[in-house]
Design an enzyme around this catalytic site. Structure first.
Site, PDB file in Angstrom:
ATOM      1  CG  ASP A  54      -1.741  -1.060   1.580  1.00  0.00           C
ATOM      2  OD1 ASP A  54      -2.186  -1.869   0.179  1.00  0.00           O
ATOM      3  OD2 ASP A  54      -1.910  -1.722   2.618  1.00  0.00           O
ATOM      4  CD  GLU A 234      -9.181  -3.730  -0.752  1.00  0.00           C
ATOM      5  OE1 GLU A 234      -9.921  -3.556   0.413  1.00  0.00           O
ATOM      6  OE2 GLU A 234      -8.482  -4.389  -0.773  1.00  0.00           O
TER       7      GLU A 234
END
Length: 345
Positions: A54, A234
């Site tokens: 991420d 997401e």
């Protein structure tokens, strides 16, 4: 569902995700369009310390360092957000964690929280705003928190990450999950935060400067939804290009090693608040999304993206040193004549 298990908890995370998927229909990939890039081969992967999940990218200008912030590891710095630096955007060195210990209030708010997830760093008026997520895998009891700093240079005497507390939260029964923050400003300089993972999709809420918290009376609203049972969408990130705004999201399954099916999809709008539609005109609230990166070469999946100065950062999964490992990817975004982002293939 969060996109960010601890590296040492990958097996448990995969099991939790599989359990959820078993209760829901499979993602409807047919709803996603695709744009192809007529371009040279992708750049070589970054070197050095590239085990980043991420990544939140801050690209450096001429003579400036590049920075990446990544999800925490249980075994490093109490699970705090990890930091990586590069002089050229290609070779990376891990430089520590934001704090040595997590703020105590996080464990009080989110029992069982271990590592912090999915950082986003946004600069405004000389202050760096670090947004991050605190949750546990598969849970909707989540929050987005904030730290600030006046510099990204650890050698600067003013360097200090100051805990600013909670920004937004979710509880069981809400239509959203408060993780994966992505910050954008509109043409008037007003900040907005996109967020979300699974449940009823991607939401947005207005913020306010200078504190970077939610604006008075702020109410979240939906900007994207897969429209299927598992709703595997997401990691929203919104970036402006040519006067339009592009919502980048991650589709499908993260965190399952070489069985991961993560992919990056995008939609476009006139305003950062939407409505976003894909290259085929399908609204992103109705399952739309143009896929720009999925499996490629050794990479079986890619997602968890952020953008900075015309570059996109993401993590991939593949049979690298250890099958199922994840690693950092960074490359320039290219553009079609009709204004759609593409990546090299």
């Amino acid at each position: 569902m969060p996109r960010t298990p601890a590296p040492m908890a990958a097996a448990a995370a995969a099991a939790a995700l599989a359990a959820l998927a078993a209760c829901s229909p499979a993602p409807q990939d047919a709803t996603a369009s695709a744009v192809s890039a007529d371009s040279a081969a992708p750049p070589p992967p970054p070197t050095g310390d590239t085990g980043v999940h991420d990544p939140g990218l801050v690209a450096g200008g001429p003579g400036e360092d590049w920075h990446v912030f990544g999800t925490g590891d249980l075994n490093i710095g109490d699970g705090n957000i990890r930091m990586f630096t590069s002089s050229d955007g290609s070779h990376w060195e891990e430089t520590g964690t934001v704090w040595d210990a997590k703020p105590a209030w996080l464990s009080e708010e989110i029992p069982g929280v271990e590592n912090l997830w999915a950082p986003e760093v946004y600069e405004h008026d000389g202050t760096y705003y670090l947004y991050y997520s605190a949750s546990t895998f598969g849970s909707q009891r989540s929050l987005i928190a904030l730290a600030t700093n006046t510099t990204l240079d650890p050698d600067d005497p003013d360097y200090e990450w100051v805990d600013r507390g909670k920004v937004f939260e979710s509880h069981e029964g809400d239509p959203y999950n408060a993780i994966d923050p992505g910050i954008v400003e509109d043409s008037d300089g007003n900040p907005w935060m996109a967020f979300g993972s699974h449940w009823q999709g991607i939401y947005m809420v207005p913020l306010a400067w200078p504190d970077g918290k939610t604006a008075d009376g702020a109410e979240p609203f939906k900007i994207a939804d897969r429209q299927d049972g598992a709703n595997r969408i997401e990691a929203p990130y919104i970036a402006e290009h040519g006067g339009d705004y592009y919502l980048y999201v991650s589709f499908d399954a993260c965190c399952e090693g070489t069985d991961s099916t993560y992919k990056i999809a995008v939609g476009r709008a006139d305003e950062p608040t939407g409505p976003f539609t894909d290259a085929d005109g399908v609204p992103m609230t109705e399952g739309g999304g143009t896929v720009i990166l999925a499996d490629r070469g050794q990479d079986v999946a890619a997602g968890g993206q952020s953008l900075s100065e015309g570059h996109i950062a993401y993590h991939t999964y593949g049979p690298y040193g250890t099958p199922g490992d994840f690693r950092l990817g960074i490359e320039p975004v290219q553009w079609t004549d009709d204004g759609w982002p593409v990546l090299a293939h």
